[in-house]
Write a protein that holds these residues in place. Structure first.
Motif, mmCIF file in Angstrom:
data_model
loop_
_atom_site.group_PDB
_atom_site.id
_atom_site.type_symbol
_atom_site.label_atom_id
_atom_site.label_comp_id
_atom_site.label_asym_id
_atom_site.label_seq_id
_atom_site.Cartn_x
_atom_site.Cartn_y
_atom_site.Cartn_z
ATOM 1 N N ILE A 166 38.415 43.860 41.133
ATOM 2 C CA ILE A 166 38.597 42.404 41.050
ATOM 3 C C ILE A 166 38.669 41.787 42.458
ATOM 4 N N GLY A 167 39.233 42.545 43.401
ATOM 5 C CA GLY A 167 39.395 41.999 44.757
ATOM 6 C C GLY A 167 38.050 41.738 45.418
ATOM 7 N N GLY A 168 37.182 42.744 45.397
ATOM 8 C CA GLY A 168 35.852 42.624 46.010
ATOM 9 C C GLY A 168 35.054 41.509 45.349
ATOM 10 N N TRP A 169 35.158 41.464 44.016
ATOM 11 C CA TRP A 169 34.406 40.446 43.266
ATOM 12 C C TRP A 169 34.919 39.052 43.599
ATOM 13 N N LEU A 170 36.249 38.920 43.639
ATOM 14 C CA LEU A 170 36.839 37.614 43.915
ATOM 15 C C LEU A 170 36.486 37.140 45.324
ATOM 16 N N LYS A 171 36.469 38.070 46.256
ATOM 17 C CA LYS A 171 36.114 37.706 47.634
ATOM 18 C C LYS A 171 34.704 37.101 47.653
ATOM 19 N N GLY A 179 40.827 39.650 35.205
ATOM 20 C CA GLY A 179 39.432 39.194 35.228
ATOM 21 C C GLY A 179 38.372 40.256 34.980
ATOM 22 N N GLN A 180 38.727 41.334 34.309
ATOM 23 C CA GLN A 180 37.756 42.415 34.110
ATOM 24 C C GLN A 180 36.535 41.952 33.323
ATOM 25 N N ASP A 181 36.739 40.992 32.423
ATOM 26 C CA ASP A 181 35.602 40.522 31.623
ATOM 27 C C ASP A 181 34.677 39.597 32.414
#
Ligand code: ATP
Ligand code: F6P
Length: 392
Positions: A345-350, A307-309
């Motif tokens: 990605i983890g922080g963003w997904l949270k 999910g980097q984009d």
């Protein structure tokens, strides 16, 4: 490979196997000494049994799974590679060997075990006495004095994670490295590292071959990312997977102990695994909705490269940056070896999960996301099994 099957008989003929040539010193050096018997023959503690030595006809097939019904036939040629391992005849006189060992790239469980086994095998089984460690990766060849190694120094290494020799990224200057190898008198170079390191090892070997130097180069692949071609996995991978279990189990307990709890774990592995996550991301919220209804909790494992984009890049320090500043910003996206540095990605997904819950669940139901990032704990540990080495 020709396959001819009937009900009573199964016949498998191996043809169309393409053995990849492994360049040998004798391919490009004319005045090389004739091969001598492996010193293991005279070793008072170690007696090679019949079939112990690996010969040039021992190969390993790249693909080991075939569909003999022909439904999913794989077209030839079938790649095969020479097997590593002890040879009955060797080309280096052990008393004249000057071996160098270097570790490059990121950590992986078992690096120290490999260093230890190399020293032990060279010293005890082959009688080599000039064994050196190169400090801190490729740059160590031209930046630091080599460390002379012996069995006493490495005796306990397999109990420790990390790399006793230290490691680094970047610093690959082909000519400086080859000059240093030559000036130090090294004639066997053991290079331990990941995909980047192996590319470097190949470049070093190509240069050695081009200059017709009597120097053997052995690449020893390590990867917790499973991104080194040809090999399925390397030493340390199993340990890393085992270490991950602790994080997943913690995430599971956290999730289970909350109302509508989600345990989120980010795993290393560069871009390995992110295809799977891409394939499922569109349905992630729908999937979690169902899961929470059914189970009241869920565990999500996300690959660091996924999910980097989707993740907004961090704000650039000023709106009117100069070209130089913009280049500096670009550089921050790469590590010293030129690998992409991932956004979290983890922080963003949270945060996306929390937003999703607030948006789609207006009834103020409880919701908890616990995010665990075990990144360095997975690889900075000792290997759980001994990596045994017996090749030269
Ligand atoms: N194409 C290449 N040619 C020569 N050297 C390279 C190349 N790519 C990387 N290297 C060098 O190899 C070393 C290790 O590379 P890198 O940092 O990418 O780690 P790696 O070996 O891929 O391991 P990891 O999986 O831990 O990232 C660095 O010193 C880097 O400069
Ligand atoms: O040590 P660094 O530079 O943070 O490297 C992290 C990277 O190294 C690895 O652990 C090994 O390649 C990757 O999984 C990860 O992306």
């Amino acid at each position: 490979m020709h396959v001819n099957l009937d009900r009573h008989q199964q016949q498998l003929l191996l043809s169309d196997v393409k053995l990849h040539h492994l360049t040998h010193l004798t391919d490009y050096l004319q005045n090389i000494q004739s091969p001598r018997n492996n010193p293991l023959e005279q070793n008072s503690f170690f007696h090679p049994i019949s079939g112990f030595y690996i010969s040039s006809t021992d190969v390993i097939l790249r693909h080991i799974l075939f569909d003999l019904s022909g439904t999913f036939s794989s077209p030839p040629p079938y790649s095969a590679y020479h097997r590593a391992g002890p040879r009955k005849h060797i080309y280096f006189q052990p008393s004249q060997v000057q071996a160098a060992i270097v570790t490059c790239g990121g950590l992986c469980p078992g690096l120290n075990t490999v260093i230890r086994e190399l020293v032990m095998v060279l010293w005890d089984l082959y009688g080599v006495r000039q064994i050196f460690g190169i400090k801190a990766g490729y740059r160590g060849f031209y930046s630091y004095e080599p460390i002379q190694l012996n069995p006493k120094m490495v005796h306990h290494l397999h109990r420790r994670g990390g790399t006793f020799l230290q490691t680094s990224r970047g610093g690959f200057h082909l000519q400086r490295i080859v000059d240093s190898i030559q000036n130090s008198g090294f004639n066997q170079v053991y290079i331990i590292g990941g995909v980047g390191t192996m590319r470097g090892a190949l470049a070093i070997f190509e240069e050695i071959k081009r200059s017709k130097l009597n120097i053997a180069v052995a690449g020893i692949p390590k990867t917790v990312d499973n991104d080194v071609g040809i090999i399925d996995r390397s030493f340390g991978f199993q340990t890393a997977v085992e270490m991950v279990q602790q994080s997943i189990s913690a995430a599971h307990l956290e999730a289970e102990s909350a109302v509508n709890g989600i345990g989120l774990v980010k795993l290393m592995g560069r871009s390995t695994g992110h295809i799977a996550v891409y394939a499922t991301r569109r349905g992630l919220f729908e999937f979690l909705e169902g899961r929470l209804k059914e189970n009241n909790h869920a565990v999500v494992v996300v690959a660091e490269g996924a999910g980097q984009d989707l993740i907004p890049p961090p704000p650039i320090s000023s709106t009117s940056v100069s070209e130089g500043e913009a280049q500096e910003e670009e550089k921050k996206k790469m590590d010293e070896s030129g690998n992409l540095v991932f956004l979290d990605i983890g922080g963003w997904l949270k945060s996306e999960l929390n937003k999703w819950w607030a948006r789609d669940h207006p009834k103020e139901e409880l919701f908890t996301v616990k995010y665990i990032d075990p990144t360095y704990m997975i690889r900075a540990v000792a290997a759980n099994v001994l990596v045994k080495f017996a090749q030269m």
